[in-house]
Motif scaffolding. Structure first.
Motif, PDB file in Angstrom:
ATOM      1  N   ARG A 105      -0.021 -16.562  47.935  1.00 46.09           N
ATOM      2  CA  ARG A 105      -0.199 -15.044  46.937  1.00 46.09           C
ATOM      3  C   ARG A 105      -1.486 -14.655  47.326  1.00 46.09           C
ATOM      4  O   ARG A 105      -2.404 -15.407  47.683  1.00 46.09           O
ATOM      5  CB  ARG A 105      -0.072 -15.739  45.624  1.00 46.09           C
ATOM      6  N   PRO A 106      -1.530 -13.347  47.343  1.00 45.71           N
ATOM      7  CA  PRO A 106      -2.903 -12.680  47.346  1.00 45.71           C
ATOM      8  C   PRO A 106      -3.761 -13.213  46.126  1.00 45.71           C
ATOM      9  O   PRO A 106      -3.447 -13.383  44.940  1.00 45.71           O
ATOM     10  CB  PRO A 106      -2.577 -11.052  47.454  1.00 45.71           C
ATOM     11  N   TRP A 107      -5.217 -13.221  46.457  1.00 48.63           N
ATOM     12  CA  TRP A 107      -6.187 -13.920  45.383  1.00 48.63           C
ATOM     13  C   TRP A 107      -6.222 -13.198  44.237  1.00 48.63           C
ATOM     14  O   TRP A 107      -6.357 -13.555  43.098  1.00 48.63           O
ATOM     15  CB  TRP A 107      -7.414 -14.015  46.196  1.00 48.63           C
ATOM     16  N   HIS A 108      -5.995 -11.866  44.475  1.00 45.66           N
ATOM     17  CA  HIS A 108      -6.062 -10.667  43.189  1.00 45.66           C
ATOM     18  C   HIS A 108      -5.079 -11.118  42.105  1.00 45.66           C
ATOM     19  O   HIS A 108      -5.070 -10.674  40.966  1.00 45.66           O
ATOM     20  CB  HIS A 108      -5.947  -9.584  43.665  1.00 45.66           C
ATOM     21  N   GLN A 109      -4.126 -11.996  42.476  1.00 45.41           N
ATOM     22  CA  GLN A 109      -2.954 -12.224  41.502  1.00 45.41           C
ATOM     23  C   GLN A 109      -3.246 -13.666  40.652  1.00 45.41           C
ATOM     24  O   GLN A 109      -2.496 -13.868  40.033  1.00 45.41           O
ATOM     25  CB  GLN A 109      -1.667 -12.292  42.123  1.00 45.41           C
ATOM     26  N   ALA A 110      -4.508 -14.186  41.057  1.00 47.01           N
ATOM     27  CA  ALA A 110      -4.430 -15.516  40.695  1.00 47.01           C
ATOM     28  C   ALA A 110      -4.752 -15.505  39.152  1.00 47.01           C
ATOM     29  O   ALA A 110      -5.562 -14.698  38.548  1.00 47.01           O
ATOM     30  CB  ALA A 110      -5.648 -16.231  41.121  1.00 47.01           C
ATOM     31  N   VAL A 111      -4.174 -16.632  38.340  1.00 50.79           N
ATOM     32  CA  VAL A 111      -4.496 -16.862  37.024  1.00 50.79           C
ATOM     33  C   VAL A 111      -4.233 -18.313  37.009  1.00 50.79           C
ATOM     34  O   VAL A 111      -3.047 -18.786  37.129  1.00 50.79           O
ATOM     35  CB  VAL A 111      -3.385 -16.219  35.893  1.00 50.79           C
ATOM     36  N   THR A 371     -12.675 -10.237  41.961  1.00 49.67           N
ATOM     37  CA  THR A 371     -11.955 -11.608  42.288  1.00 49.67           C
ATOM     38  C   THR A 371     -13.182 -12.610  42.813  1.00 49.67           C
ATOM     39  O   THR A 371     -12.608 -13.784  43.045  1.00 49.67           O
ATOM     40  CB  THR A 371     -11.152 -11.086  43.504  1.00 49.67           C
ATOM     41  N   ALA A 372     -14.302 -12.419  42.858  1.00 52.62           N
ATOM     42  CA  ALA A 372     -15.259 -13.305  43.228  1.00 52.62           C
ATOM     43  C   ALA A 372     -15.589 -14.156  42.309  1.00 52.62           C
ATOM     44  O   ALA A 372     -16.506 -14.874  42.185  1.00 52.62           O
ATOM     45  CB  ALA A 372     -16.576 -12.644  43.767  1.00 52.62           C
ATOM     46  N   PHE A 373     -15.362 -14.064  41.001  1.00 49.38           N
ATOM     47  CA  PHE A 373     -15.815 -14.597  39.747  1.00 49.38           C
ATOM     48  C   PHE A 373     -14.546 -15.347  39.116  1.00 49.38           C
ATOM     49  O   PHE A 373     -13.735 -14.654  38.730  1.00 49.38           O
ATOM     50  CB  PHE A 373     -16.308 -13.652  38.869  1.00 49.38           C
ATOM     51  N   VAL A 374     -14.566 -16.592  38.913  1.00 47.47           N
ATOM     52  CA  VAL A 374     -13.739 -17.227  38.132  1.00 47.47           C
ATOM     53  C   VAL A 374     -14.350 -17.516  36.731  1.00 47.47           C
ATOM     54  O   VAL A 374     -15.099 -18.241  36.627  1.00 47.47           O
ATOM     55  CB  VAL A 374     -13.284 -18.730  38.776  1.00 47.47           C
ATOM     56  N   ASN A 375     -13.580 -16.883  35.713  1.00 44.46           N
ATOM     57  CA  ASN A 375     -13.875 -16.900  34.241  1.00 44.46           C
ATOM     58  C   ASN A 375     -13.225 -18.022  33.661  1.00 44.46           C
ATOM     59  O   ASN A 375     -11.894 -18.130  33.906  1.00 44.46           O
ATOM     60  CB  ASN A 375     -14.221 -15.513  33.649  1.00 44.46           C
ATOM     61  N   ARG A 494      -1.560  -8.200  32.318  1.00 47.24           N
ATOM     62  CA  ARG A 494      -2.445  -8.426  33.473  1.00 47.24           C
ATOM     63  C   ARG A 494      -1.383  -8.010  34.745  1.00 47.24           C
ATOM     64  O   ARG A 494      -2.210  -7.538  35.684  1.00 47.24           O
ATOM     65  CB  ARG A 494      -3.028  -9.944  33.449  1.00 47.24           C
ATOM     66  N   ALA A 495      -0.319  -8.727  34.737  1.00 51.87           N
ATOM     67  CA  ALA A 495       0.477  -8.431  36.019  1.00 51.87           C
ATOM     68  C   ALA A 495       0.815  -7.099  36.536  1.00 51.87           C
ATOM     69  O   ALA A 495       0.835  -6.536  37.557  1.00 51.87           O
ATOM     70  CB  ALA A 495       1.661  -9.601  35.889  1.00 51.87           C
ATOM     71  N   ALA A 496       0.977  -6.363  35.203  1.00 56.38           N
ATOM     72  CA  ALA A 496       1.514  -5.279  35.325  1.00 56.38           C
ATOM     73  C   ALA A 496       0.275  -4.022  35.764  1.00 56.38           C
ATOM     74  O   ALA A 496       0.538  -2.957  36.473  1.00 56.38           O
ATOM     75  CB  ALA A 496       2.364  -4.563  34.107  1.00 56.38           C
ATOM     76  N   HIS A 497      -0.658  -4.194  35.306  1.00 54.70           N
ATOM     77  CA  HIS A 497      -2.021  -3.356  35.156  1.00 54.70           C
ATOM     78  C   HIS A 497      -3.292  -3.707  35.748  1.00 54.70           C
ATOM     79  O   HIS A 497      -3.528  -2.951  36.760  1.00 54.70           O
ATOM     80  CB  HIS A 497      -2.269  -2.724  33.787  1.00 54.70           C
ATOM     81  N   VAL A 498      -3.807  -5.063  35.534  1.00 52.72           N
ATOM     82  CA  VAL A 498      -4.942  -5.583  35.807  1.00 52.72           C
ATOM     83  C   VAL A 498      -4.755  -5.817  37.340  1.00 52.72           C
ATOM     84  O   VAL A 498      -5.867  -5.579  38.190  1.00 52.72           O
ATOM     85  CB  VAL A 498      -5.349  -6.611  35.096  1.00 52.72           C
ATOM     86  N   ALA A 499      -3.952  -6.852  37.733  1.00 56.82           N
ATOM     87  CA  ALA A 499      -3.782  -7.356  38.981  1.00 56.82           C
ATOM     88  C   ALA A 499      -3.797  -6.011  40.156  1.00 56.82           C
ATOM     89  O   ALA A 499      -4.464  -6.314  41.219  1.00 56.82           O
ATOM     90  CB  ALA A 499      -2.807  -8.245  38.957  1.00 56.82           C
ATOM     91  N   PRO A 500      -2.873  -5.172  39.844  1.00 60.92           N
ATOM     92  CA  PRO A 500      -2.872  -4.239  41.008  1.00 60.92           C
ATOM     93  C   PRO A 500      -4.280  -3.455  40.913  1.00 60.92           C
ATOM     94  O   PRO A 500      -4.477  -2.925  42.243  1.00 60.92           O
ATOM     95  CB  PRO A 500      -1.548  -3.029  40.367  1.00 60.92           C
ATOM     96  N   LEU A 501      -4.859  -3.077  39.873  1.00 60.47           N
ATOM     97  CA  LEU A 501      -6.377  -2.614  40.107  1.00 60.47           C
ATOM     98  C   LEU A 501      -7.117  -3.464  40.559  1.00 60.47           C
ATOM     99  O   LEU A 501      -8.012  -2.911  41.686  1.00 60.47           O
ATOM    100  CB  LEU A 501      -6.668  -2.230  38.686  1.00 60.47           C
ATOM    101  N   MET A 502      -7.080  -4.659  40.420  1.00 59.39           N
ATOM    102  CA  MET A 502      -7.992  -5.520  41.174  1.00 59.39           C
ATOM    103  C   MET A 502      -8.052  -5.497  42.799  1.00 59.39           C
ATOM    104  O   MET A 502      -9.044  -5.665  43.410  1.00 59.39           O
ATOM    105  CB  MET A 502      -8.092  -6.973  40.635  1.00 59.39           C
ATOM    106  N   ALA A 503      -6.709  -5.381  43.155  1.00 57.05           N
ATOM    107  CA  ALA A 503      -6.608  -5.426  44.667  1.00 57.05           C
ATOM    108  C   ALA A 503      -7.150  -4.043  45.269  1.00 57.05           C
ATOM    109  O   ALA A 503      -7.406  -4.187  46.549  1.00 57.05           O
ATOM    110  CB  ALA A 503      -4.907  -5.319  44.838  1.00 57.05           C
ATOM    111  N   GLN A 504      -7.652  -3.105  44.528  1.00 56.07           N
ATOM    112  CA  GLN A 504      -8.329  -2.070  45.056  1.00 56.07           C
ATOM    113  C   GLN A 504      -9.864  -2.254  45.282  1.00 56.07           C
ATOM    114  O   GLN A 504     -10.604  -1.406  46.126  1.00 56.07           O
ATOM    115  CB  GLN A 504      -8.240  -0.845  44.025  1.00 56.07           C
ATOM    116  N   GLY A 505     -10.342  -3.398  44.833  1.00 61.40           N
ATOM    117  CA  GLY A 505     -11.738  -3.515  45.164  1.00 61.40           C
ATOM    118  C   GLY A 505     -12.837  -3.609  44.031  1.00 61.40           C
ATOM    119  O   GLY A 505     -12.058  -3.549  42.851  1.00 61.40           O
ATOM    120  N   ARG A 506     -14.179  -3.580  44.205  1.00 59.76           N
ATOM    121  CA  ARG A 506     -14.847  -3.467  42.838  1.00 59.76           C
ATOM    122  C   ARG A 506     -14.830  -2.378  42.119  1.00 59.76           C
ATOM    123  O   ARG A 506     -15.133  -1.134  42.702  1.00 59.76           O
ATOM    124  CB  ARG A 506     -16.303  -3.692  43.245  1.00 59.76           C
TER     125      ARG A 506
END
Length: 567
Positions: A105-111, A371-375, A494-506
């Motif tokens: 899986r791509p990293w921006h989808q990580a939970v 994606t560079a920060f695991v909270n 998150r899956a519907a809205h946040v992850a797709p946005l995070m794939a775009q970058g900072r």
């Protein structure tokens, strides 16, 4: 002819390799005068090369047992893939089938759900953990992170005192059980991250001290044991092979590297950079997380995916509990302001002067994507490094914990929860180990001395009951259902809205503190979408986002979160 997987690098390879008609056994013992291979009752001499590796080629069947005798002293293989028993028993020749292919899986989808195999289920095994994975996947988790599974002394422990980092811990099950656990996670659509400790060995059973004292840096010591000398090619090869082993031979999707700020000295930076390059050669979808207390961007700029962001945890913890001891002190001045900083730029401490700290910590990381920060708001460290192992729900207002938990799951960073958190677990996670004699007493005494700031005596870490108290109960009561519903709703958003946005970058982040406990955030992403969020901590405020997509807490509550995806 021996089939070598690393071509020209074989001269630095550790551990047994199977080839046509036999196995090649190798051990780095550069100052040894004699090394013999003890294979199925036979004593076979080994020959030394100019790099200090001793080698012997002999026919053997898988599952055959072997040992090395180094200057008269018998020991297992430090790169053993499987032990016949404990950490000082014979090593076993292991031939695993190739892992089943999976695209990852791509990293921006990580939970991520972090778990301790021994405490995740009552049985405490890979097989039992496998059976629980569909429940996590159904809630929306896309990854599990296993606390270290390399073999450590005894049957109980956190795993950070491991001494055989290639061999799965036998109390959890067989190598095949671990392969099946990882394959089952993939069937559920989840990645598997393995925690690997490369900065020290545990205090018992580290035979490397006998075979290769040159493996260690005599001028340096970590808080947990002798420091590793990464200036030596054989040392770098050992840890590179250990890392690749879990990814290549078991099919894991990534690694979490423990305390990399203790990987220091000549050769350390080159080793870490080179490891990222080696992992990338396997496949682009192999992920690397660091635990790096230095708060610097270097490793993430060099190819590592993310760093565990303790700043976010500390700001949340102090805001909800008021604790100010030790490493919480710099966050006790204004934790809500620190939380706003963490939401704007990831890390709080980026080299600026801070009250409660003698020297500035960190360097700017504002250019890194979320994606560079695991909270996290709870981890094994932050729970287990308390005398009584309390979870946040036992220390703070449950309504406040619900709100910051929802914040963790929807904010545009990589969220990680500690096992059971998704169910509102309140059972403690205590420190436990399995030693005997003087070492056991030293662990007891050392553990008790850590908690001068707490008015509590820690339970005996050597008592088997201490680990039993740390196991999840998997209750199906109303509270568990309520927390699972919150988890499911937040991760669906998150899956519907946040992850797709995070794939775009900072994103361009605008985060303001509009009151003592009120934070408003707006993240605008390069592709045009945006995420708006309002967070209330301990103050009534009805003026939050209108018509939110997700709301936690009722209108007028002192703790409330609202969030909305914008076009």
């Amino acid at each position: 002819m021996i089939d070598m997987m690393h071509g020209a690098r074989d001269r630095d390879r550790w551990g047994p390799v199977r080839g046509d008609g036999g196995w090649r056994f190798r051990l780095w013992a550069p100052s040894a005068e004699r090394v013999d291979l003890l294979l199925d009752g036979r004593t076979l001499p080994m020959t030394r090369d100019d790099a200090g590796f001793w080698t012997a080629d002999h026919p053997a069947t898988p599952r055959a047992r072997y040992l090395f005798r180094v200057d008269g002293r018998t020991m297992p293989d430090p790169a053993s893939r499987l032990q016949a028993g404990g950490v000082s028993d014979a090593s076993v020749l292991l031939q695993l089938p190739a892992p089943r292919p999976w695209a990852g899986r791509p990293w921006h989808q990580a939970v991520i759900c972090q778990l301790h195999v021994g405490c995740f289920t009552p049985e405490g095994t890979f097989a039992a953990a496998q059976a629980r994975l569909p429940r996590l996947a159904a809630l929306g988790f896309t990854a599990i992170q296993l606390m270290p599974v390399g073999q450590f002394p005894g049957s109980r422990g956190w795993g950070y005192d491991g001494v055989l980092p290639f061999a799965p811990h036998p109390a959890y099950g067989s190598p095949g059980d671990l392969q099946r656990l990882i394959a089952a996670a993939h069937d559920c659509g989840m990645m598997v991250i393995v925690d690997l400790v490369m900065n020290h060995f545990g205090p018992e059973g580290a035979w490397m001290h006998h075979s290769a004292p040159e493996f260690f840096d005599a001028d340096r010591h970590t808080p947990w044991g002798a420091a590793i000398d990464f200036s030596r090619p054989a040392v770098r090869a050992f840890w590179t092979e250990a890392a690749l082993h879990w990814l290549r031979d078991y099919g894991a999707d990534g690694l979490r590297l423990d305390a990399v700020h203790q990987i220091e000295g000549p050769g350390a930076a080159d080793f870490l950079t080179g490891l990222a390059a080696e992992v990338a050669r396997l496949t682009p979808r192999r992920h690397l997380i660091t635990e790096d207390d230095s708060n610097t961007p270097d490793l993430r700029e060099a190819g590592y995916d993310a760093n565990l962001n303790d700043d976010f945890h500390h700001a949340v913890h102090v805001a909800l509990t008021g604790e100010s001891h030790d490493y919480y002190a710099p966050f006790a001045v204004d934790p809500v302001a620190d939380l706003a900083l963490a939401l704007r730029r990831g890390q709080v401490e980026q080299g600026q002067p801070r009250a409660g700290r003698d020297q500035p910590r960190g360097r700017p990381c504002d250019h890194l994507p979320g994606t560079a920060f695991v909270n996290a708001i709870q981890t094994h460290d932050q729970i287990g490094n308390r005398a009584l192992g309390e979870r946040l729900l036992s220390l703070a207002d449950p309504d406040a914990v619900r709100v910051v938990y929802a914040l963790l799951l929807v904010a545009p960073f990589v969220p990680m929860v500690f096992m059971g958190e998704e169910r509102g677990e309140t059972a403690p996670f205590l420190f436990f180990a399995d030693y005997d004699g003087d070492l056991a007493q030293a662990v007891r005494d050392g553990r008790a001395a850590e908690f001068s700031w707490e008015d509590a005596d820690p339970p005996d870490p050597l008592d088997p009951a201490t680990m039993e108290r740390s196991k999840l109960g998997w209750a199906e009561d109303a509270r568990a259902r309520d927390w699972m519903d919150l988890t499911r709703r937040a991760l669906a958003f998150r899956a519907a809205h946040v992850a797709p946005l995070m794939a775009q970058g900072r994103p361009e982040a605008s985060v303001t503190r509009d009151g003592p406990g009120l934070i408003r955030a707006l993240w605008r992403f390069p592709g045009g979408g945006a995420l708006a969020l309002s967070l209330v901590l301990d103050q009534p405020d009805p003026a939050l986002l209108p018509d939110p997509d997700l709301s936690v807490g009722a209108s007028g509550d002192r703790y409330r979160l609202t969030v909305k995806a914008l076009a």
